[in-house]
Each structure stands twice: as structure tokens, then as C-alpha cells.
Scaffold this motif. Structure first.
Motif, short mmCIF file in Angstrom:
data_model
loop_
_atom_site.label_atom_id
_atom_site.label_comp_id
_atom_site.label_asym_id
_atom_site.label_seq_id
_atom_site.Cartn_x
_atom_site.Cartn_y
_atom_site.Cartn_z
N HIS A 160 27.47 3.84 8.15
CA HIS A 160 27.34 3.88 9.62
C HIS A 160 28.30 2.95 10.34
N ILE A 161 29.04 2.12 9.62
CA ILE A 161 29.87 1.12 10.29
C ILE A 161 31.35 1.52 10.22
N MET A 172 21.16 -7.53 19.83
CA MET A 172 19.71 -7.50 19.62
C MET A 172 19.28 -6.05 19.44
N VAL A 173 18.42 -5.79 18.48
CA VAL A 173 17.85 -4.46 18.24
C VAL A 173 16.35 -4.63 18.07
N LEU A 202 32.20 -1.62 18.19
CA LEU A 202 30.97 -1.80 18.96
C LEU A 202 31.30 -2.02 20.44
N GLN A 203 32.29 -2.85 20.71
CA GLN A 203 32.69 -3.07 22.11
C GLN A 203 33.14 -1.76 22.76
N SER A 204 33.89 -0.97 22.02
CA SER A 204 34.37 0.30 22.56
C SER A 204 33.21 1.25 22.82
N ARG A 205 32.30 1.33 21.88
CA ARG A 205 31.19 2.28 22.01
C ARG A 205 30.29 1.94 23.19
N LEU A 206 30.10 0.65 23.46
CA LEU A 206 29.18 0.23 24.53
C LEU A 206 29.89 -0.18 25.81
N ASN A 207 31.19 0.15 25.90
CA ASN A 207 31.98 -0.13 27.11
C ASN A 207 32.01 -1.62 27.46
N LEU A 250 23.85 3.19 15.52
CA LEU A 250 24.19 2.09 16.41
C LEU A 250 23.51 0.79 15.96
N ALA A 251 22.30 0.89 15.43
CA ALA A 251 21.62 -0.31 14.93
C ALA A 251 22.43 -0.96 13.81
#
Length: 466
Positions: free
Chosen positions: A253-254, A290-291, A273-278, A352-353
Motif C-alpha cells: 500500500h505504500i 493520526m489514524v 502522502l503530501q501529494s495525496r492529501l494536498n 491511506l492508513a
């Protein structure tokens, strides 16, 4: 050792939280050590019955029930109770099923039957291992059997107790004698969990610290008196984690896989991760992840109250989860105030987690109480040191200042102070790498906990002779 492990959920068949993971991993670890473990759970709608074989037809609590066998699982098949949309406990709108007492009373009743001398199955367990309130009436039913297996009651979260109207006592076919202070009675109502705690041969919970905490009025949830009475048979056994699913060297998943010897590759996951979450693509900005469930227990309000200061410290923050509306709204508002610095993903996404565990620089767990916790162990395996409250299993699994950072007061300011302490080391690349590597090389496998459970079983095993 023959063990019947009864649970309301088991991954990957059905899962709402950590219990689902435990119910898959612990039996597997026990089998690997030579034990014969069967998992008993309801056949919910999402569990495909294809390939299952019928092992018994029963009439219990006035209902027709079938017991199906599929692989290492025994399934309680009662479509009127379990064949529904939603999750094991709630409907699709998130409202508790109104007949949960009957649904899980039946699960407990079947478990007790299979662990007693009247079982219709040739396979007889020596120990019945019950998990949380939905299974906790099983030791109550079994107590009155002339020949039975031993019983172990595991508390994964004492806050959830299965409390219902006392009028259900007769519907659940519980002996009138059980409705007493030293029984299922709890302030005039019927408590599933209290019954299990009173009647089980042994009680366990999911970390040594939590086992001590639940003896106190503060964290005993009204059952501290019962637990103090039974402290002689109470022990804390730390959960493990599934090292195959949560492994940065093999995780599908990574963005890029890595190990403690190739930590430079972890940076690719941060950028992904930064790209995926803008979030702003800033490699040097400390990214805090945090999850989890957005609840009071998880301290989500402490994070919401700390976000502005964390951003002022130069950090980025990303959260994934869902839960109580006020917490979802507070975190969403924080993301709106700080575009490119704070991201809030409402819902749950397994991929995403995993990416948050791999891509964040630190993992936040400001829980008010935490029986064990799993994410703090995942994050150490992924080289993402946890910043967590000093409570329950977080104390037992995080070495403060060496593999993560602990703080005591349940306050936003204390969370900010702990992150500030972490950032001081984060700024020293050599010390940070050492801290990451210490966490990544720790053993959080199920092998040790499984041996402890096997020892507990051996101390209480009985053979239910027909």
C-alpha cells in the motif's frame, strides 16, 4: 490445547476495530505453536457461506440456529439476527441494533453449548476464550453446566459493557439467581460484561498497565469493585501486531518499501502522502499523522485544540478517521484554516492508513485511555515515532525518548510540549535515525503473547466429558 475462541468480529471476514485484528492474529499464532483453535462468530451478511458445511441444527433461545464450519471458523447462522446491512453492532446509519441483547445473547449461548458436555460436535474445547461484552454471557450460561471447559474472559475495552433492560433476563433464559450483585445485575439493569467478569475462571485484558488501571475508580467504568474482588485471576497480556500485514519492507500500500537499513527511502512515502492529501510538498517540514476513531476517548479534541500551535511550530498535520460529528467538524475546520498545512480525511481507507504510517514523521495518539493500542506499534515498525499519552498499553509499548514520546496531562498544551520535545531530536538527523531504528527493530509479534495465553489456558483447562 483445544480452544474455542468466540468473538463478535474477525478480520478479514468482518471488522470494525482492533478486536477484529486480534481475533485473526492471536488464533493464528496459537495454531503456529501447536494449539487447536477454532473461532466462533455470527455469520453476518458479508460473510460468504460458500464452502461452509453444516455441523449442527439447534433450537436455542426459542430460535432455530445452524452451526456451520468453514476452515478454522465456526459460524452461528441465524439469518433473522445477523443477515442485515450495517456492521456487527449497528445499522447502516450508525444506530445500535435494538435487538443486540438477543443477537449476542445467542452467540454466547451457542458458545456455552459447544464448550459443555451437551455439545453436538465431536470436537470439544478444553478452554472457551470469550472476547468483550458480546460474548460475555457464555461463562454465565456455562457456570451451570455439570461438565464444561475452562473459561477465559478478555476485556479489550471496559467502557463497552453491553447493558440492557433487566426484563430481558427471561428472554435470554438466564437463571433468576444470576440477577444479583455477584452476577449480571448492574444498578438494576443487566450487564453482559459484568456477568463474564464474575463467572469466568480467568480474566485478561490487553496490556499490563491497563490491567492495573481498571482496578481504579477513574478507569474502572463502574466495575472496579468487581475487578478488585477478582484481581487474583486478572492479568494483562499485551497484544501483538501482524508482522506480515504491517511491514514496510513488503507493504503493497505504500509508495516505496524500506527497512531500518534503508530509511532514506521513507522520504518517497512522505512526498506521496503530501501529494495525496494536498499538503505542501515540503520534505523538511515535520509531518504529524493520526489514524483512528474520532472520539473523546482517542483525545481528538486535544489534537483539535493543538493544531494551530503545531502549525506555528512549522509542522504539517494529517488525520484519517471518522466518529463523533463535533470532532469531525473541529478537524475539518482546522484543515480549512490551514490549507496546505493540515489535511482531514473523513472515513476509513486501509491504503491511506498504511501510507500515513509510512509517510508521516511522527504519529499522534493523545488517547485519554488506551487498553492496548495497535497504531503505536505499527508506527514504530515503520520508523514513525509515536507521540502519545502515558496511559494503558501506550506506556507498555513506547520507550519514552528512545522509540517515541509520552506526555501525561490530557491537555492540548501537553501534546504540543511533547511534539516540541520530539522536534528537538528530529532536527538532529543522526539522533532521529537512531530513534527510528530502535523502534523498527523491536519485537511486537504475536509469538510472545500467544505463549502467555497458552500458559493461561493450561492453568484453567477442563475436558467437558459427555
Amino acid at each position: 490445547m483445544r480452544v474455542l475462541f468466540v468473538t463478535p468480529e474477525c478480520a478479514p471476514l468482518t471488522k470494525t476495530g482492533g478486536l477484529g485484528d486480534v481475533a485473526a492474529a492471536l488464533p493464528a499464532a496459537l495454531r503456529a505453536q501447536g494449539n487447536d483453535v477454532r473461532v466462533l462468530l455470527p455469520r453476518y451478511r458479508e460473510i460468504d457461506p460458500a464452502g461452509a458445511e453444516e455441523r449442527a441444527q439447534l433450537r436455542l433461545l426459542g430460535m432455530d440456529v445452524r452451526v456451520l464450519e468453514k476452515g478454522d471458523c465456526l459460524l452461528v447462522d441465524a439469518p433473522a439476527l445477523y443477515d442485515r446491512d450495517g456492521n456487527p453492532y449497528q445499522d447502516a446509519a450508525g444506530v445500535d441494533w435494538p435487538d443486540n441483547a438477543l443477537r449476542f445473547g445467542l452467540l454466547s449461548r451457542v458458545a456455552a453449548l459447544l464448550a459443555g458436555s451437551a455439545s453436538p460436535l465431536a470436537w470439544r474445547p478444553e478452554v472457551l476464550h470469550c472476547n468483550d461484552w458480546p460474548t460475555a454471557l457464555a461463562p454465565v450460561y456455562l457456570h451451570f453446566e455439570p461438565a464444561r471447559s475452562g473459561t477465559v474472559m478478555t476485556v479489550h475495552n471496559l467502557a463497552f459493557q453491553g447493558i440492557f433492560d433487566a426484563a430481558l433476563l427471561e428472554r435470554l433464559e438466564l437463571p433468576r439467581a444470576t440477577f444479583a450483585i455477584e452476577g449480571v445485575e448492574f444498578y438494576g439493569r443487566l450487564s453482559f460484561l459484568k456477568g463474564g467478569l464474575v463467572y469466568a475462571d480467568a480474566i485478561s485484558t490487553v496490556s499490563p498497565t491497563y490491567a492495573r488501571e481498571i482496578l481504579t475508580e477513574e478507569l474502572g467504568c463502574g466495575l472496579d469493585g468487581v475487578l478488585r474482588e477478582r484481581r487474583g485471576v486478572l492479568r494483562g497480556i499485551l497484544n501483538g501486531v501482524d508482522g506480515e500485514i504491517w511491514n514496510p519492507m513488503t507493504d503493497p500500500h505504500i509508495a516505496e518499501r524500506y527497512s531500518w537499513t534503508s530509511l532514506e527511502r521513507k522520504a518517497a512515502n512522505k512526498l506521496a502522502l503530501q501529494s495525496r492529501l494536498n499538503l505542501a510538498p515540503e520534505p523538511q517540514a515535520p509531518l504529524l499523522g493520526m489514524v483512528g476513531r474520532f472520539t473523546h476517548q482517542k483525545g481528538v479534541d486535544l489534537l483539535a485544540g493543538a493544531v494551530d500551535e503545531l502549525v506555528q511550530l512549522g509542522a504539517q498535520v494529517c488525520v484519517l478517521g471518522h466518529g463523533e460529528h463535533e470532532h469531525e467538524a473541529a478537524l475539518s475546520a482546522a484543515a480549512a484554516r490551514h490549507p496546505g498545512r493540515v489535511a482531514c480525511a473523513i472515513g476509513f481507507n486501509e491504503e491511506l492508513a498504511h501510507l500515513i504510517e509510512a509517510g508521516a514523521d511522527m504519529f499522534l495518539m493523545p488517547s485519554r485511555f488506551e487498553p492496548c493500542g495497535l497504531n503505536q506499534m505499527y508506527s514504530q515498525r515503520y520508523g514513525t515515532p509515536p507521540v502519545a499519552r502515558a496511559t494503558g498499553g501506550l506506556i507498555d509499548t513506547i520507550m519514552d525518548g528512545e522509540t517515541g514520546f509520552l506526555f501525561a496531562p490530557a491537555e492540548s498544551a501537553a501534546l504540543v510540549a511533547a511534539v516540541t520535545r520530539a522536534l528537538a531530536i528530529y532536527g538532529d538527523a543522526r539522533r532521529w535515525r537512531e530513534l527510528q531504528r530502535r523502534g523498527m527493530t523491536r519485537d511486537f509479534s504475536w509469538a510472545g503473547p500467544a505463549r502467555q495465553y497458552a500458559g493461561l489456558y493450561a492453568a484453567h483447562a477442563r475436558a467437558p466429558v459427555p
